[in-house]
Motif scaffolding. Structure first.
Motif, PDB file in Angstrom:
ATOM      1  N   ALA A   1      31.380  42.987  33.215  1.00  0.00           N
ATOM      2  CA  ALA A   1      32.660  43.681  33.089  1.00  0.00           C
ATOM      3  C   ALA A   1      32.791  44.358  31.721  1.00  0.00           C
ATOM      4  CB  ALA A   1      33.809  42.694  33.296  1.00  0.00           C
ATOM      5  N   VAL A   2      32.339  43.669  30.678  1.00  0.00           N
ATOM      6  CA  VAL A   2      32.370  44.231  29.327  1.00  0.00           C
ATOM      7  C   VAL A   2      30.998  44.018  28.700  1.00  0.00           C
ATOM      8  CG1 VAL A   2      33.561  44.266  27.102  1.00  0.00           C
ATOM      9  CG2 VAL A   2      34.822  43.579  29.153  1.00  0.00           C
TER      10      VAL A   2
ATOM     11  N   GLN B   1      34.864  40.630  39.030  1.00  0.00           N
ATOM     12  CA  GLN B   1      34.345  41.261  40.240  1.00  0.00           C
ATOM     13  C   GLN B   1      34.383  42.769  40.056  1.00  0.00           C
ATOM     14  OE1 GLN B   1      37.260  40.236  43.254  1.00  0.00           O
ATOM     15  NE2 GLN B   1      38.328  42.124  42.736  1.00  0.00           N
ATOM     16  N   LYS B   2      33.908  43.479  41.044  1.00  0.00           N
ATOM     17  CA  LYS B   2      33.765  44.929  40.866  1.00  0.00           C
ATOM     18  C   LYS B   2      34.792  45.736  41.639  1.00  0.00           C
ATOM     19  CE  LYS B   2      28.812  44.571  40.066  1.00  0.00           C
ATOM     20  NZ  LYS B   2      27.488  44.938  40.594  1.00  0.00           N
ATOM     21  N   LEU B   3      35.525  45.113  42.544  1.00  0.00           N
ATOM     22  CA  LEU B   3      36.470  45.847  43.375  1.00  0.00           C
ATOM     23  C   LEU B   3      37.843  45.875  42.701  1.00  0.00           C
ATOM     24  CD1 LEU B   3      35.655  46.934  46.196  1.00  0.00           C
ATOM     25  CD2 LEU B   3      36.920  45.056  47.187  1.00  0.00           C
ATOM     26  N   HIS B   4      38.450  47.076  42.691  1.00  0.00           N
ATOM     27  CA  HIS B   4      39.811  47.284  42.217  1.00  0.00           C
ATOM     28  C   HIS B   4      39.963  47.208  40.698  1.00  0.00           C
ATOM     29  CE1 HIS B   4      44.147  47.600  42.448  1.00  0.00           C
ATOM     30  NE2 HIS B   4      44.255  46.598  41.625  1.00  0.00           N
TER      31      HIS B   4
ATOM     32  N   ARG C   1      38.083  45.546  36.893  1.00  0.00           N
ATOM     33  CA  ARG C   1      36.959  44.850  36.280  1.00  0.00           C
ATOM     34  C   ARG C   1      37.254  44.699  34.798  1.00  0.00           C
ATOM     35  NH1 ARG C   1      30.566  46.547  36.280  1.00  0.00           N
ATOM     36  NH2 ARG C   1      29.753  44.434  36.520  1.00  0.00           N
TER      37      ARG C   1
ATOM     38  N   PHE D   1      28.567  50.359  42.315  1.00  0.00           N
ATOM     39  CA  PHE D   1      28.832  48.977  42.690  1.00  0.00           C
ATOM     40  C   PHE D   1      27.578  48.120  42.555  1.00  0.00           C
ATOM     41  CE2 PHE D   1      32.698  50.147  45.202  1.00  0.00           C
ATOM     42  CZ  PHE D   1      33.525  49.201  44.626  1.00  0.00           C
TER      43      PHE D   1
ATOM     44  N   HIS E   1      41.740  48.405  45.461  1.00  0.00           N
ATOM     45  CA  HIS E   1      40.628  49.286  45.088  1.00  0.00           C
ATOM     46  C   HIS E   1      40.811  50.733  45.552  1.00  0.00           C
ATOM     47  CE1 HIS E   1      36.657  50.409  43.742  1.00  0.00           C
ATOM     48  NE2 HIS E   1      36.449  51.001  44.891  1.00  0.00           N
TER      49      HIS E   1
ATOM     50  N   SER F   1      32.410  51.258  40.729  1.00  0.00           N
ATOM     51  CA  SER F   1      33.224  50.304  39.990  1.00  0.00           C
ATOM     52  C   SER F   1      33.331  50.833  38.548  1.00  0.00           C
ATOM     53  CB  SER F   1      32.563  48.921  40.036  1.00  0.00           C
ATOM     54  OG  SER F   1      33.326  47.980  39.315  1.00  0.00           O
ATOM     55  N   THR F   2      33.748  49.995  37.648  1.00  0.00           N
ATOM     56  CA  THR F   2      33.863  50.415  36.254  1.00  0.00           C
ATOM     57  C   THR F   2      33.223  49.375  35.351  1.00  0.00           C
ATOM     58  OG1 THR F   2      35.983  49.304  35.987  1.00  0.00           O
ATOM     59  CG2 THR F   2      36.041  51.613  36.670  1.00  0.00           C
TER      60      THR F   2
ATOM     61  N   TRP G   1      33.436  48.298  30.970  1.00  0.00           N
ATOM     62  CA  TRP G   1      33.869  48.607  29.609  1.00  0.00           C
ATOM     63  C   TRP G   1      32.673  48.490  28.679  1.00  0.00           C
ATOM     64  CZ3 TRP G   1      38.461  50.460  27.926  1.00  0.00           C
ATOM     65  CH2 TRP G   1      39.592  50.321  28.739  1.00  0.00           C
TER      66      TRP G   1
END
Lengths: 419, 419
Positions: free
Chosen positions: A364-365, A391-394, A396, B118, B394, B406-407, B409
């Protein structure tokens, strides 16, 4: 006064119904309601502390650990802190009604994508009364109703807090059913909450890895996983000693019990002789027990031999695993195998290595030359934190208020049909 | 050549491994690979049509409906259309690497939120070979590996298409394991795909309401629900006759078998006498059977009495349910009860009614004075459509390529620690 016996499902349906009016409240109405809730919490300090004392007495009897008893404990100072946190949320900008996209079709239909509340946010968490207030405040600020399941250990405390918040809403002319609990239904309440697809729009578990695993596995309601952190720092070949030492110590020692604390340090073989001794020494001075592989043990004293289990362990305490790796590839492979995709950081002066680490680590970071403790909603400037999504949906990473909203497309036409 | 027997899990693990290199491909490399896949599909037309003939023969024997046989059938023209769709995807902008947020902390740490693939996208769908190619192309364009489960009826066709796409990837120097199928494992393959949490990052079911319900209920992998559409149009008191008639006919008749076609028309009582007769007449002229309540039956001939089940039915055919409502409140209540949260539209000249409808209807797309058929990725200008999400997490509404990312940071520092 008649007593109505409501099922867990009835309560969730009431939350769903309340969500409709709460979702339409203005920025100002929501902010004012939260200020009223903060005032009401402070005014009810004595009742809240008394309810909390009942939970604490029961906890002591039933052998609740000292650590959990401390988490559970509320005194006047902590109640004031709860109210202050609600006031902070009241002052955050409204995340609802933001225009996220806008396009006009060739035929003149105007499309606008706007942020809207989810509707009903559920949360399952453990023995932390502050989460009761935090999640309710964050949900309300973002126009959502909330259904809480806070665990048996804090049952009386949570009931007192929820009663105060509901009364404050009612006094503001807002449907108090927007704040619900299923605590009194015990495990069955949690189960019904997890199965309330179509009523509850999203579920945010907060707590131990085991609790989160249970929710992710059993819930048919969409879950935002806020997760465990087996967090890594890689001391690359060119890592400056000062950065290595300060960042590792900060990431382990500043607050060892939280998910963004480092658990495993990987050291590039070319830097091992230069870095392992001083870094281990600095950790040990701060009371950290280092679990190391043979290469680490050869370069420092007082090393506990690391087992395979150590690499997968979120210590959450003054313990740290350390391993020497041959190169960046081996470090990336280790992280792939053991990371929980929360936060990893590389300490290096080699820009190419830093950029490769940033690109290839799937967390995530991902950081270069900074402490993993920065993975935090407040540090990121979000003003409040709903949790840290792994997680990766919506969502992160650290989640702020906007992550408690969904979107809706509005289309405004003048009789257009599709050709 | 030795034959290796791989389990469904082995295949998914290979997809996961391939996702790492595919996720790092440049815009140009992905685009070129898709052009190569399109060329390879056209070059293999004879093989694909032959494999399809086997599926069709088996389908005819096993009593597959004529409609499903038609969906399944590929001829040279349709194979060319598949290739053309891949070329369209190749030309879309790369959704990976977009900078979505950027902030510099007071201590100098630079934060950048970027879009990332993803990882592994799974899809479970039914008897539609075009989905095999569409989803593989969309996944690849967005830097993802893909695991497909396309249903037994299209097994040979899908196997042929997948073999062609994998060979084209390999010829481009890209890991062919990025495109996987678990078709040969039948229902067990689907089950393993739904349980592959930690390997597969997101699952997109495409197909019947029943298939989607099964996936949502059984999957521990996060699901993007693309759903059924019990789509409503409300003819408000001030709806102009011409708009009402043209929009309702367009929304029902233009393509009745799709999810954005209207299923239920609600008519405001004040407009019923003026609108029901002409709108029903126009529908009946186009072969539509209208299921109406008593008030509708009193104003038009040839009405089939509506049952309670009709209000919840996605007809997907030239049938339509129609009801007279007392006012906007009753219309909103009906929509709350029966909508699948896909698309609803109000036809009105009353701006206040339109804005209330837009604000209060809780659907992915809410319209005023436009045909519900506009809810579509291509119509919205997305260039491609992954599906239409009817959930709130999402993505909501038509999903384009960005919804397959996904995203992450990225934090770049120079030795900062948290104080």
């Amino acid at each position: 006064m008649t007593t109505t016996v409501l099922s867990a499902r009835d309560r969730m349906l009431r939350a769903q119904s309340a969500a409709r009016s709460v979702g339409l409240l203005s920025d100002r109405a929501k902010s004012t309601a939260l200020q009223a809730i903060a005032d009401a919490i402070e005014a009810a300090t004595d009742d809240i502390v008394a309810a909390n004392a009942e939970d604490l007495a029961r906890g002591a009897e039933s052998g609740l650990s000292i650590g959990l008893q401390d988490r559970l404990r509320l005194d006047a100072t902590r109640v004031s802190a709860l109210a202050a946190a609600v006031r902070d949320v009241a002052e955050l900008p409204d995340p609802v009604g933001r225009v996220l996209d806008r396009r006009t079709l060739a035929n003149g239909v105007e499309l606008t994508k706007v942020s809207v509340p989810f509707g009903v946010v559920g949360s399952i968490y453990e023995a932390r009364p502050n989460v009761t207030v935090d999640i309710a405040a964050l949900a309300l600020r973002s126009g959502n109703a909330v259904v809480l399941r806070g665990g048996t250990a804090a049952e009386k405390t949570n009931a007192a807090l929820i009663a105060v918040m509901r009364a404050a809403l009612a006094a503001e002319g807002i449907d108090p059913e927007a704040i619900q609990t299923v605590d009194e239904f015990g495990r069955e309440g949690a189960r019904e909450l997890m199965q309330a697809r179509g009523i509850v729009d999203v579920l945010v578990p907060r707590g131990s890895a085991q609790l989160i695993e249970t929710v992710v596995t059993e819930s048919s309601v969409p879950v935002i996983e806020t997760g465990a952190g087996v967090v890594h720092i890689l001391l690359d070949a060119t890592a400056p000693l000062e950065w290595a030492r300060e960042i590792v110590v900060n990431a382990k020692v500043q607050r060892p019990s939280v998910c963004n604390a480092v658990e495993t340090v990987l050291v590039h073989r070319d830097a091992a002789e230069r870095l392992v001794g001083p870094v281990v020494g600095a950790l040990q001075e701060r009371g950290v027990t280092v679990h190391g592989d043979a290469a680490v043990a050869a370069l420092a004293s007082g090393i506990v031999p690391a087992t395979d289990a150590d690499w997968a362990t979120e210590h959450l305490s003054l313990e740290l695993s350390m391993r020497v790796v041959d190169d960046l590839d081996e470090a990336l492979e280790h992280i792939r195998q053991y990371s929980t995709h929360h936060t990893e950081s590389i300490i290096t002066q080699d820009d190419a290595a830093a950029e490769r680490f940033l690109a290839e680590v799937d967390s995530a970071v991902v950081m270069a030359n900074a402490s993993t403790r920065f993975t935090d909603g407040a540090e990121f400037g979000f003003g409040a934190e709903v949790g840290i999504s792994t997680q990766k949906l919506h969502a992160r990473g650290p989640m702020g208020l906007p992550e408690l909203t969904s979107t809706k497309w509005l289309a405004r036409g003048s009789g257009q049909v599709r050709v």
